[in-house]
Design an enzyme around this catalytic site. Structure first.
Site, short mmCIF file in Angstrom:
data_model
loop_
_atom_site.label_atom_id
_atom_site.label_comp_id
_atom_site.label_asym_id
_atom_site.label_seq_id
_atom_site.Cartn_x
_atom_site.Cartn_y
_atom_site.Cartn_z
N SER A 70 0.81 -1.22 0.00
CA SER A 70 0.00 0.00 0.00
C SER A 70 0.84 1.27 0.00
O SER A 70 0.30 2.37 -0.11
CB SER A 70 -0.95 0.02 1.20
OG SER A 70 -0.23 0.17 2.40
N LYS A 108 0.95 3.54 7.28
CA LYS A 108 0.34 4.46 6.31
C LYS A 108 0.74 5.89 6.69
O LYS A 108 1.37 6.12 7.71
CB LYS A 108 -1.20 4.40 6.37
CG LYS A 108 -1.82 3.06 6.08
CD LYS A 108 -2.04 2.84 4.61
CE LYS A 108 -2.83 1.59 4.33
NZ LYS A 108 -2.14 0.36 4.42
#
Length: 153
Positions: A70, A108
Protein backbone atom coordinates in the site's frame (compact mmCIF):
# COMPACT_ATOMS: atom_id res chain seq x y z
CA UNK A 1 -7.27 7.49 21.23
CA UNK A 2 -6.26 4.15 22.62
CA UNK A 3 -3.03 3.35 24.34
CA UNK A 4 -0.51 1.82 21.95
CA UNK A 5 0.17 -1.88 22.23
CA UNK A 6 3.27 -3.56 23.62
CA UNK A 7 6.26 -4.35 21.42
CA UNK A 8 5.60 -8.10 21.69
CA UNK A 9 2.23 -7.61 20.00
CA UNK A 10 3.71 -6.14 16.79
CA UNK A 11 5.37 -9.33 15.51
CA UNK A 12 8.83 -9.07 13.99
CA UNK A 13 10.05 -5.81 15.51
CA UNK A 14 13.62 -5.58 16.69
CA UNK A 15 14.86 -2.87 19.07
CA UNK A 16 17.81 -1.01 17.53
CA UNK A 17 19.48 -0.95 20.94
CA UNK A 18 20.04 -4.73 20.63
CA UNK A 19 22.09 -4.26 17.45
CA UNK A 20 25.83 -4.67 17.46
CA UNK A 21 28.20 -2.01 16.22
CA UNK A 22 28.66 -2.05 12.45
CA UNK A 23 31.34 0.18 10.94
CA UNK A 24 31.44 0.66 7.18
CA UNK A 25 33.51 2.81 4.83
CA UNK A 26 31.82 6.10 4.00
CA UNK A 27 32.73 8.53 1.22
CA UNK A 28 31.34 11.94 2.14
CA UNK A 29 30.62 13.10 -1.41
CA UNK A 30 27.73 13.24 -3.80
CA UNK A 31 27.65 10.48 -6.41
CA UNK A 32 26.08 11.81 -9.58
CA UNK A 33 23.94 9.66 -11.83
CA UNK A 34 25.94 10.77 -14.86
CA UNK A 35 29.70 10.99 -15.25
CA UNK A 36 31.68 8.63 -13.01
CA UNK A 37 33.34 9.74 -9.78
CA UNK A 38 36.36 7.63 -8.68
CA UNK A 39 35.77 5.85 -5.34
CA UNK A 40 38.84 3.63 -5.39
CA UNK A 41 40.86 5.45 -2.74
CA UNK A 42 40.03 3.97 0.68
CA UNK A 43 42.30 6.55 2.30
CA UNK A 44 39.67 9.20 1.49
CA UNK A 45 36.97 7.16 3.21
CA UNK A 46 36.08 7.51 6.85
CA UNK A 47 34.52 4.84 9.03
CA UNK A 48 31.02 5.44 10.29
CA UNK A 49 28.93 3.41 12.70
CA UNK A 50 25.97 2.58 10.45
CA UNK A 51 23.41 1.62 13.08
CA UNK A 52 24.12 4.80 15.07
CA UNK A 53 23.68 6.88 11.89
CA UNK A 54 20.33 5.25 11.01
CA UNK A 55 19.10 5.08 14.61
CA UNK A 56 20.35 8.13 16.51
CA UNK A 57 17.95 7.21 19.33
CA UNK A 58 18.39 3.42 19.60
CA UNK A 59 16.37 3.22 22.82
CA UNK A 60 13.23 4.25 20.91
CA UNK A 61 14.05 2.88 17.43
CA UNK A 62 12.79 -0.41 16.03
CA UNK A 63 13.36 -2.31 12.79
CA UNK A 64 10.13 -3.73 11.35
CA UNK A 65 9.54 -5.76 8.18
CA UNK A 66 6.71 -4.47 5.95
CA UNK A 67 4.07 -6.84 4.60
CA UNK A 68 1.98 -5.41 1.77
CA UNK A 69 2.19 -2.92 -1.10
CA UNK A 70 0.00 0.00 0.00
CA UNK A 71 3.03 2.34 0.12
CA UNK A 72 4.85 1.57 -3.12
CA UNK A 73 4.48 5.15 -4.39
CA UNK A 74 6.31 6.24 -1.23
CA UNK A 75 9.14 3.82 -2.07
CA UNK A 76 8.17 1.22 0.55
CA UNK A 77 7.60 -2.32 -0.74
CA UNK A 78 6.55 -5.60 0.81
CA UNK A 79 9.61 -7.17 2.45
CA UNK A 80 11.34 -3.84 3.12
CA UNK A 81 12.58 -3.06 6.60
CA UNK A 82 11.52 0.26 8.09
CA UNK A 83 13.24 1.96 10.99
CA UNK A 84 10.59 3.41 13.29
CA UNK A 85 11.22 5.95 16.04
CA UNK A 86 8.63 5.21 18.71
CA UNK A 87 9.29 8.54 20.44
CA UNK A 88 7.93 10.38 17.38
CA UNK A 89 4.16 10.04 17.70
CA UNK A 90 3.07 13.17 15.83
CA UNK A 91 4.02 12.57 12.20
CA UNK A 92 3.51 15.25 9.58
CA UNK A 93 1.12 14.39 6.71
CA UNK A 94 4.18 13.71 4.53
CA UNK A 95 5.68 11.17 6.93
CA UNK A 96 4.85 7.47 7.20
CA UNK A 97 3.60 6.18 10.54
CA UNK A 98 3.15 2.80 12.15
CA UNK A 99 -0.27 2.94 13.80
CA UNK A 100 -2.50 0.65 15.82
CA UNK A 101 -6.06 0.52 14.50
CA UNK A 102 -8.54 -1.66 16.38
CA UNK A 103 -5.76 -3.88 17.71
CA UNK A 104 -3.97 -4.32 14.37
CA UNK A 105 -0.73 -2.68 13.25
CA UNK A 106 -0.83 -0.74 9.99
CA UNK A 107 1.71 1.43 8.18
CA UNK A 108 0.34 4.46 6.31
CA UNK A 109 0.38 8.25 6.29
CA UNK A 110 -1.77 9.70 9.08
CA UNK A 111 -3.60 12.87 8.01
CA UNK A 112 -6.11 15.06 9.85
CA UNK A 113 -8.80 16.79 7.73
CA UNK A 114 -11.50 18.93 9.33
CA UNK A 115 -10.96 17.24 12.69
CA UNK A 116 -11.16 13.71 11.27
CA UNK A 117 -8.19 11.36 11.03
CA UNK A 118 -7.42 9.33 7.89
CA UNK A 119 -4.94 6.57 7.13
CA UNK A 120 -3.71 7.31 3.62
CA UNK A 121 -1.97 4.76 1.40
CA UNK A 122 0.59 5.61 -1.29
CA UNK A 123 -0.81 3.28 -3.92
CA UNK A 124 -3.90 4.04 -6.04
CA UNK A 125 -5.08 0.42 -5.69
CA UNK A 126 -5.82 1.02 -1.97
CA UNK A 127 -8.47 3.20 -0.34
CA UNK A 128 -8.07 5.69 2.49
CA UNK A 129 -9.41 4.65 5.88
CA UNK A 130 -11.45 7.25 7.77
CA UNK A 131 -11.15 6.93 11.54
CA UNK A 132 -14.36 7.09 13.57
CA UNK A 133 -15.16 7.56 17.25
CA UNK A 134 -15.74 3.81 17.48
CA UNK A 135 -12.17 3.04 16.38
CA UNK A 136 -9.39 2.33 18.81
CA UNK A 137 -6.40 4.18 17.32
CA UNK A 138 -2.94 5.48 18.14
CA UNK A 139 0.26 6.37 16.34
CA UNK A 140 2.91 3.86 17.49
CA UNK A 141 5.86 5.64 15.86
CA UNK A 142 7.18 7.41 12.76
CA UNK A 143 9.29 5.84 9.99
CA UNK A 144 12.71 7.47 9.80
CA UNK A 145 14.44 5.22 7.22
CA UNK A 146 13.58 2.47 4.76
CA UNK A 147 15.99 -0.38 3.98
CA UNK A 148 15.50 -2.35 0.78
CA UNK A 149 17.30 -3.82 -2.15
CA UNK A 150 17.08 -1.82 -5.39
CA UNK A 151 13.85 -2.54 -7.25
CA UNK A 152 14.16 -3.28 -10.96
CA UNK A 153 11.15 -3.01 -13.26
Amino acid sequence: MAECKRLNDIGNAYPASRGKELKVKFFDLNVVAGFPVPLDNDEKAESIELLRMLCPYPESSYLIRVDGNSLIDAGIYSGDIVIVDKSRRNPSPDEIAVCVLNGEYVIKRFVMRDGTGYLVPANPDYLETMLTDEDSFCVWGTVTYVIHKPHVN
